[in-house]
Design a protein around this motif. Structure first.
Motif, PDB file in Angstrom:
ATOM      1  N   ILE A 170       0.844  -1.201   0.000  1.00 37.41           N
ATOM      2  CA  ILE A 170       0.000   0.000   0.000  1.00 37.41           C
ATOM      3  C   ILE A 170       0.878   1.249   0.000  1.00 37.41           C
ATOM      4  O   ILE A 170       0.603   2.214  -0.732  1.00 37.41           O
ATOM      5  CB  ILE A 170      -0.967  -0.017   1.200  1.00 37.41           C
ATOM      6  CG1 ILE A 170      -2.019  -1.124   1.004  1.00 37.41           C
ATOM      7  CG2 ILE A 170      -1.636   1.338   1.401  1.00 37.41           C
ATOM      8  CD1 ILE A 170      -2.884  -1.386   2.219  1.00 37.41           C
ATOM      9  N   SER A 171       1.941   1.238   0.769  1.00 32.75           N
ATOM     10  CA  SER A 171       2.857   2.386   0.809  1.00 32.75           C
ATOM     11  C   SER A 171       3.480   2.644  -0.564  1.00 32.75           C
ATOM     12  O   SER A 171       3.605   3.793  -0.991  1.00 32.75           O
ATOM     13  CB  SER A 171       3.972   2.158   1.837  1.00 32.75           C
ATOM     14  OG  SER A 171       3.429   2.048   3.123  1.00 32.75           O
ATOM     15  N   LEU A 172       3.864   1.581  -1.255  1.00 30.14           N
ATOM     16  CA  LEU A 172       4.443   1.747  -2.597  1.00 30.14           C
ATOM     17  C   LEU A 172       3.424   2.299  -3.585  1.00 30.14           C
ATOM     18  O   LEU A 172       3.758   3.121  -4.438  1.00 30.14           O
ATOM     19  CB  LEU A 172       5.019   0.426  -3.095  1.00 30.14           C
ATOM     20  CG  LEU A 172       6.341   0.014  -2.481  1.00 30.14           C
ATOM     21  CD1 LEU A 172       6.723  -1.399  -2.912  1.00 30.14           C
ATOM     22  CD2 LEU A 172       7.441   1.004  -2.858  1.00 30.14           C
ATOM     23  N   VAL A 173       2.180   1.837  -3.481  1.00 21.26           N
ATOM     24  CA  VAL A 173       1.131   2.374  -4.361  1.00 21.26           C
ATOM     25  C   VAL A 173       0.997   3.874  -4.134  1.00 21.26           C
ATOM     26  O   VAL A 173       0.974   4.663  -5.095  1.00 21.26           O
ATOM     27  CB  VAL A 173      -0.221   1.659  -4.127  1.00 21.26           C
ATOM     28  CG1 VAL A 173      -1.368   2.411  -4.788  1.00 21.26           C
ATOM     29  CG2 VAL A 173      -0.150   0.220  -4.632  1.00 21.26           C
ATOM     30  N   PHE A 174       0.932   4.291  -2.870  1.00 24.05           N
ATOM     31  CA  PHE A 174       0.824   5.722  -2.585  1.00 24.05           C
ATOM     32  C   PHE A 174       2.072   6.479  -3.035  1.00 24.05           C
ATOM     33  O   PHE A 174       1.975   7.552  -3.637  1.00 24.05           O
ATOM     34  CB  PHE A 174       0.566   5.970  -1.098  1.00 24.05           C
ATOM     35  CG  PHE A 174      -0.832   5.622  -0.656  1.00 24.05           C
ATOM     36  CD1 PHE A 174      -1.930   5.888  -1.458  1.00 24.05           C
ATOM     37  CD2 PHE A 174      -1.047   5.021   0.564  1.00 24.05           C
ATOM     38  CE1 PHE A 174      -3.214   5.578  -1.058  1.00 24.05           C
ATOM     39  CE2 PHE A 174      -2.329   4.706   0.987  1.00 24.05           C
ATOM     40  CZ  PHE A 174      -3.421   4.980   0.166  1.00 24.05           C
ATOM     41  N   PHE A 175       3.241   5.925  -2.762  1.00 26.73           N
ATOM     42  CA  PHE A 175       4.483   6.609  -3.137  1.00 26.73           C
ATOM     43  C   PHE A 175       4.540   6.852  -4.642  1.00 26.73           C
ATOM     44  O   PHE A 175       4.764   7.982  -5.087  1.00 26.73           O
ATOM     45  CB  PHE A 175       5.706   5.795  -2.688  1.00 26.73           C
ATOM     46  CG  PHE A 175       6.998   6.393  -3.150  1.00 26.73           C
ATOM     47  CD1 PHE A 175       7.526   7.496  -2.495  1.00 26.73           C
ATOM     48  CD2 PHE A 175       7.669   5.886  -4.250  1.00 26.73           C
ATOM     49  CE1 PHE A 175       8.707   8.072  -2.934  1.00 26.73           C
ATOM     50  CE2 PHE A 175       8.847   6.454  -4.692  1.00 26.73           C
ATOM     51  CZ  PHE A 175       9.370   7.545  -4.031  1.00 26.73           C
ATOM     52  N   PHE A 176       4.356   5.800  -5.430  1.00 24.92           N
ATOM     53  CA  PHE A 176       4.472   5.967  -6.881  1.00 24.92           C
ATOM     54  C   PHE A 176       3.307   6.752  -7.471  1.00 24.92           C
ATOM     55  O   PHE A 176       3.442   7.353  -8.533  1.00 24.92           O
ATOM     56  CB  PHE A 176       4.628   4.613  -7.575  1.00 24.92           C
ATOM     57  CG  PHE A 176       6.013   4.049  -7.440  1.00 24.92           C
ATOM     58  CD1 PHE A 176       7.098   4.669  -8.044  1.00 24.92           C
ATOM     59  CD2 PHE A 176       6.257   2.912  -6.692  1.00 24.92           C
ATOM     60  CE1 PHE A 176       8.381   4.170  -7.929  1.00 24.92           C
ATOM     61  CE2 PHE A 176       7.530   2.402  -6.556  1.00 24.92           C
ATOM     62  CZ  PHE A 176       8.602   3.032  -7.179  1.00 24.92           C
TER      63      PHE A 176
END
Length: 133
Positions: free
Chosen positions: A14-20
């Motif tokens: 989820i963090s990677l989805v938000f980051f990218f």
């Protein structure tokens, strides 16, 4: 597989989805965080929406593993899918605050499809494992 590990994978995904989704520039090759071949593929115009489905597919798989391991009822699978669609919807809404990014319903659709595919694959595989025990 320990539940703590699964929680960590889901949180990291989820963090990677938000980051990218929230980096100011939509061109991933400018971030230098991904391998060149992956950045080139993701930055092609015809893959702009499809690239949203890939991380949600993996999130759906990991979430499905958690649902199988914790023996959640069928209702929880639907709630999990809605939660993953909510993640991609929130990620898209956050792009409204970025001058070079834009909200795209296509990304939400591809994210919903990717998460559904991950959940369906894991649900089918998990069900096979349970019935063969």
């Amino acid at each position: 597989m320990p539940r703590f590990f699964l929680y960590g994978l889901i949180a990291a995904g989820i963090s990677l989805v938000f980051f990218f989704s929230w980096i100011p520039q939509p061109r991933l090759e400018l971030t230098a965080l991904l391998p060149d071949w992956l950045s080139r593929w993701a930055d092609q115009d015809e893959n702009m929406n499809l690239r949203t489905a890939i991380p949600l597919l993996f999130l759906g798989l990991v979430t499905g593993i958690w649902l199988v391991v914790t023996r959640q009822p069928l209702r929880s699978w639907g709630i999990a899918w809605l939660g993953l669609v909510g993640v991609v919807g929130l990620a898209e809404a956050g792009q409204l605050l970025q001058p070079l990014r834009h909200f795209d319903w296509g990304d939400i659709g591809w994210g919903a499809a990717g998460s559904a595919a991950g959940l369906l694959v894991e649900g089918s595989f998990g069900r096979l494992l349970v019935t063969h025990r």
